[in-house]
Design a protein around this motif. Structure first.
Motif, PDB file in Angstrom:
ATOM      1  N   MET A 135       0.812  -1.323   0.066  1.00  0.00           N
ATOM      2  CA  MET A 135      -0.028   0.041   0.128  1.00  0.00           C
ATOM      3  C   MET A 135       1.122   1.251   0.000  1.00  0.00           C
ATOM      4  SD  MET A 135      -1.382   0.509   4.115  1.00  0.00           S
ATOM      5  CE  MET A 135      -2.617   1.019   3.503  1.00  0.00           C
ATOM      6  N   ASP A 136       0.345   2.477  -0.188  1.00  0.00           N
ATOM      7  CA  ASP A 136       1.220   3.690  -0.152  1.00  0.00           C
ATOM      8  C   ASP A 136       0.823   4.263   1.224  1.00  0.00           C
ATOM      9  OD1 ASP A 136       2.403   5.610  -0.519  1.00  0.00           O
ATOM     10  OD2 ASP A 136       1.176   6.698  -2.088  1.00  0.00           O
ATOM     11  N   LEU A 137       1.677   4.016   2.112  1.00  0.00           N
ATOM     12  CA  LEU A 137       1.842   4.664   3.427  1.00  0.00           C
ATOM     13  C   LEU A 137       2.528   5.864   3.499  1.00  0.00           C
ATOM     14  CD1 LEU A 137       0.990   4.008   6.625  1.00  0.00           C
ATOM     15  CD2 LEU A 137       3.110   3.121   6.790  1.00  0.00           C
ATOM     16  N   ARG A 138       1.948   6.967   3.836  1.00  0.00           N
ATOM     17  CA  ARG A 138       2.731   8.184   3.951  1.00  0.00           C
ATOM     18  C   ARG A 138       2.645   8.714   5.571  1.00  0.00           C
ATOM     19  NH1 ARG A 138       2.996  11.007  -0.852  1.00  0.00           N
ATOM     20  NH2 ARG A 138       2.561   9.472  -2.468  1.00  0.00           N
ATOM     21  N   VAL A 139       3.852   9.237   5.687  1.00  0.00           N
ATOM     22  CA  VAL A 139       4.264   9.455   7.016  1.00  0.00           C
ATOM     23  C   VAL A 139       4.018  11.074   7.542  1.00  0.00           C
ATOM     24  CG1 VAL A 139       6.094   9.292   8.950  1.00  0.00           C
ATOM     25  CG2 VAL A 139       5.767   7.361   7.056  1.00  0.00           C
TER      26      VAL A 139
END
Length: 572
Positions: A135-139
């Protein structure tokens, strides 16, 4: 802000040729019913994909590979606008594996929990994990480490510690600014961070803040809020331009209450988030699919629910490459059997079919914080609660809320010591510093657990994650804490002088090193043990974990003592 990723040579040429039909598309979903989040129409169409990008809609396409979408609804991938992956009790890799098949293709996380234990090491662990996930996990960079000066944190992150991470491709901006009293009082450390991130995306956290104080908070460039729990509060924030993040977690469930605020006029400024949701609820109810389903059941039109969970969320965080099924958008697509029930059939993430992703092949970083419990063993005497009289402040638990009541009660009193009042459901509660900086113990009383015999202890204690324990007597509280120390962190239930349930959380005392399925089974056993103890709360350990949170009204407790959140001061 949108991450500027470099395209491989020849990629745009391939997109052009496949979109025009000179060559076959890499992947085509044939004959799906697309819910158009701009026009509100539902139209049957092919969806053509090149690599990770949609390149064709509302036309007929041939693909090297084709998926039969007939009878299925196509909507953009779901975006969780605010989540602490640590609060799912599993590592980011397990979070990825269990929520992606439910349609959550993007998540915006604040690693606030692990940062309060490990500092920059925890932040680095999350950015490294984000690079490896399917998945695209943004921080978001954790803004409040420590959250306040009323507790002992394991670490401190100043503006200078955070800024080097801002250029990371997975980082969006500054995470929830929890210390809203610090903003209003112009605390120098708080102001340093606000100045350092001026012009960047800054997440909000403003429970019950209103009027001029809300104006002052928002004037510092803060964009959104996930701590809204009532309709009047929601409408005031919407009127003042706040992007409303409607939360449906494990303890705090706001979708039903706030759904009337999600209207045709506001749906571009509302989104969904989970914040804190454990694996048991994800397995049994779902993730963002559950939020959408519940919103629609509460009267929200499907168009506006799906607009909020994807398009509005993407725009609210500057992710302009997703949130629509349209040419040029990221190929994050959820195929549904039923639109109103949000019944997920298949998920495409970045152009890949999720069921074909080899999750075991991801290059995940190694576990960190396996030796984070620095608390020495305790004795029953450590929990004595001397006082000048029987009347004292008592924390009142509210079911399904992390807001608490500030009660004043007269308790049993002997030999200068206040005692629990089991007939009125009042237990002792204590928070013990566990980061090796001091041996602080904050002591108080709490109403609402329903225990008649026993104790519950947790190393998850928002936000500094000291050890929190509540119990009917000192001996069982000591037993629960000492077992927690032996486990290296987690949850422990004690009854009749014996440990009757436990869940080890070895990574920073917050996350299991086991699979999500194993954690689910441990949670089921732990829930059964607490029910047998007479506790009627669905998730007593999550309620316990939020009692040391001194930025949520009204009465809380930290290792420094009982905190009046409204006055932002320790209770005398």
């Amino acid at each position: 802000m949108e991450t500027k990723a470099k395209l491989p040579p020849g990629f745009l040429e391939r997109c052009i040729d496949q979109a025009i039909g000179r060559t076959q598309a890499d992947l085509v979903i044939k004959g799906a019913s697309i819910l158009n989040l701009i026009t509100g129409e539902i139209a049957v169409s092919d969806i053509a994909i090149t690599g990770n990008r949609i390149i064709g809609t509302y036309e007929s396409y041939q693909g090297v590979r084709e998926i039969d979408g007939r009878g299925l609804f196509a909507v953009p991938g779901f975006i969780d606008t605010h989540v602490h992956c640590e609060s799912t009790l599993v590592a980011p890799g397990e979070f990825d594996r269990i929520v992606l098949p439910r349609g959550t293709t993007t998540a915006i996380c604040d690693p606030h929990e692990i940062c309060n234990v490990l500092g920059a090491q925890g932040l680095a662990y999350f950015t490294q994990s984000a690079e490896a996930l399917a998945m695209d996990l943004r921080v978001q960079l954790s803004s409040c480490v420590p959250a306040t000066g009323l507790e002992t944190s394991g670490a401190e992150l100043r503006a200078g510690d955070l800024l080097p991470f801002l250029s990371h491709p997975k980082v969006l901006g500054l995470a929830e600014f929890m210390n809203f009293p610090g903003v209003l009082h112009k605390d120098p450390v708080v102001m340093e961070k606000l100045y350092a991130f001026a012009g960047e995306h800054i997440d909000g956290h403003a429970p019950k803040l209103s009027g001029r104080e809300l104006n002052a908070y928002l004037s510092c460039g803060i964009r959104n809020c996930h701590e809204t729990t009532s309709l009047p509060e929601a409408w005031e924030k919407l009127r003042k331009g706040v992007h409303l993040l409607i939360r449906e977690g494990t303890v705090t469930r706001d979708v039903t209450t706030l759904s009337p605020a999600l209207t045709p006029e506001t749906s571009l400024n509302c989104s969904f988030c989970t914040d804190d949701r454990n694996p048991l609820d994800i397995f049994t109810e779902g993730h963002l699919d559950y939020s959408v389903r519940k919103a629609i059941a509460s009267g929200v039109a499907p168009l506006h629910a799906y607009r909020a969970v994807s398009y509005a969320a993407a725009r609210g965080f500057g992710l302009r490459d997703r949130g629509l099924i349209a040419p040029g958008q990221r190929a994050d697509i959820v195929l549904l059997e039923d639109l109103e029930a949000c019944a997920v059939k298949r998920v495409i993430a970045g152009g890949r079919l999720v069921e074909e992703i080899d999750f075991a092949a991801r290059a995940l970083p190694g576990f960190v914080g396996l030796e984070s419990m620095k608390l020495e063993k305790v004795s029953p005497e450590d929990f004595r609660t001397p006082g000048t009289g029987p009347t004292t402040a008592v924390i009142g638990i509210l079911r399904d809320k992390i807001v608490t009541e500030h009660l004043t009660m007269t308790l049993p009193y002997r030999n200068g010591e206040r005692l629990p009042d089991l007939a009125n459901d009042v237990l002792k509660i204590a928070v013990l510093a566990r980061h090796g900086k001091n041996r602080n113990i904050g002591r108080g009383f709490v109403k609402g657990f329903g225990l008649k015999n026993g104790a519950l202890a947790s190393s998850v204690g928002h936000d500094s994650h000291n050890v929190c324990v509540a119990g009917t007597d000192d001996a069982q509280m000591a037993l629960a804490v000492n077992r927690l120390v032996e486990l290296g962190g987690g949850f422990v239930a004690v009854a009749n002088g014996q440990v009757v349930g436990e869940l080890p959380l070895k990574m920073a005392g917050l996350m299991s090193v086991k699979s999500a399925e194993a954690v689910r089974e441990e949670l089921i056993a732990l829930r059964a043990a607490t029910r047998a103890m007479g506790c009627e709360l669905a998730e007593p350990f999550l309620h316990l974990a939020f009692l040391p949170l001194p930025v949520i009204p009204h009465l809380k407790i930290t290792d420094m003592g009982v905190v009046d959140v409204d006055k932002f001061a320790l209770v005398d």
